[in-house]
Design an enzyme around this catalytic site. Structure first.
Site, PDB file in Angstrom:
ATOM      1  N   HIS A 107      -1.034 -10.768   6.873  1.00 53.50           N
ATOM      2  CA  HIS A 107      -1.845  -9.662   6.338  1.00 53.50           C
ATOM      3  C   HIS A 107      -3.201  -9.613   7.048  1.00 53.50           C
ATOM      4  CE1 HIS A 107       0.415 -10.468   2.328  1.00 53.50           C
ATOM      5  NE2 HIS A 107       0.914  -9.360   2.844  1.00 53.50           N
TER       6      HIS A 107
ATOM      7  N   LYS B  75       7.150  -7.205 -10.978  1.00 45.62           N
ATOM      8  CA  LYS B  75       7.356  -8.654 -11.060  1.00 45.62           C
ATOM      9  C   LYS B  75       6.057  -9.359 -11.462  1.00 45.62           C
ATOM     10  CE  LYS B  75       6.896  -8.582  -6.122  1.00 45.62           C
ATOM     11  NZ  LYS B  75       7.328  -8.196  -4.922  1.00 45.62           N
TER      12      LYS B  75
ATOM     13  N   ARG C 168       7.552  -6.625  10.469  1.00 43.90           N
ATOM     14  CA  ARG C 168       7.753  -7.965  11.021  1.00 43.90           C
ATOM     15  C   ARG C 168       9.053  -8.064  11.795  1.00 43.90           C
ATOM     16  NH1 ARG C 168       6.934 -10.619   5.261  1.00 43.90           N
ATOM     17  NH2 ARG C 168       8.248  -8.808   4.940  1.00 43.90           N
TER      18      ARG C 168
ATOM     19  N   SER D  94       4.474 -13.537   1.644  1.00 44.42           N
ATOM     20  CA  SER D  94       3.821 -14.157   0.484  1.00 44.42           C
ATOM     21  C   SER D  94       4.837 -14.986  -0.300  1.00 44.42           C
ATOM     22  CB  SER D  94       3.236 -13.079  -0.434  1.00 44.42           C
ATOM     23  OG  SER D  94       2.230 -12.365   0.229  1.00 44.42           O
TER      24      SER D  94
END
Ligand code: PNS
Length: 191
Positions: free
Chosen positions: A43, A67, A116, A154
Site C-alpha cells: 500500500h 468482515k 499485484r 493485509s
C-alpha cells in the site's frame, strides 16, 4: 494526472515565457480507497507513487466493512497518518457508501488501484466497470504493484504474524508494534 496544456509546445532556452498564462490548467485529486487492515508496504509503495502522479491523493478507509477488522477505523487512520506524514499532498480519510459518490463529494476524478497479479484483475475490472457505469466522469487508474511487494496482502501479513512468522519488510514497523498488542484477539477470532 497532471495536465500541462500550455507546456505542450516545445520551448527553447531563451524563449520568452508568457507569465500571464496559468502554468497548470487543472489539478487532479485521486482517491486510494481500501480496508488497510493493516497498511502494508505494498500500500505504502502505491501511496508514494500516487503522490508523485497526482496533485492530491486521499487515502480513504472503507468504514462499513462486512468482515470484522483487526484494527478499528480510528486505529487504521492513526497508523496511515503516521506513515504518510512525509508526503505533503497525501491526506487520510474514511468513507462509507458508494466510493464514486464519496469521490465526487471530495472533487476527485481518479480512483487509484494497485494490481499485484492476474488474480486481482477480474475483481478490479468488475469494480472499475461498475464504478464507470455509476459515474463515467471518474476514471480508475491502475498501477502495477512493485514486484518486491506483489505477493503481500493485509490478510497474509496478519496470518503470518499470528503464527509467529517474521513480517519485517512486509509492513511498516509501527504496524508490527501495534499487531503485537492485538494479535491475541485476532488469533482467537480467526479474523
Ligand atoms: O482494498 P480493498 O479492501 O479491496 O478495497 C475495496 C474497496 C473499498 C475499494 C471497495 O470495496 C469499495 O469501493 N467499497 C465501497 C462500496 C462501493 O462503492 N461498492 C461498489 C464498488 S464497484
Amino acid at each position: 494526472m497532471r495536465r500541462w496544456g500550455v507546456f505542450a509546445r516545445i520551448s527553447k532556452p531563451g524563449d520568452k515565457v508568457n507569465t500571464s498564462q496559468p502554468r497548470k490548467i487543472a489539478s487532479t485529486t485521486a482517491i486510494y480507497a481500501g480496508s488497510f487492515d493493516p497498511i502494508t508496504n505494498g500500500h505504502l509503495d502505491l501511496i508514494q507513487r500516487g503522490s508523485r502522479l497526482f496533485d492530491r491523493l486521499i487515502v480513504s478507509i472503507l468504514r462499513n466493512e462486512r468482515k470484522e477488522p483487526l484494527f478499528a477505523v480510528e486505529e487504521r487512520t492513526e497508523m496511515l497518518r503516521e506513515v504518510v506524514g512525509e508526503y505533503p499532498n497525501v491526506e487520510v480519510d474514511s468513507f462509507d457508501g458508494l466510493l464514486v459518490d464519496y469521490a465526487a463529494a471530495r472533487s476527485a476524478t481518479v480512483l487509484l488501484r494497485g494490481i499485484r497479479a492476474i488474480s486481482d484483475y477480474e475483481y478490479e475490472l468488475q469494480m472499475a466497470l461498475m464504478n464507470r457505469r455509476l459515474r463515467p466522469e471518474i476514471e480508475t487508474v491502475f498501477l502495477m504493484a512493485n514486484e518486491a511487494y506483489s505477493f503481500i496482502s493485509s490478510r497474509l501479513v496478519k496470518e503470518v504474524f499470528s503464527l509467529g512468522g517474521d513480517i519485517a519488510g512486509l509492513a511498516p514497523p509501527l504496524v508490527e508494534a501495534r499487531m503485537r498488542g492485538r494479535i491475541a484477539k485476532f488469533a482467537h477470532k480467526g479474523a
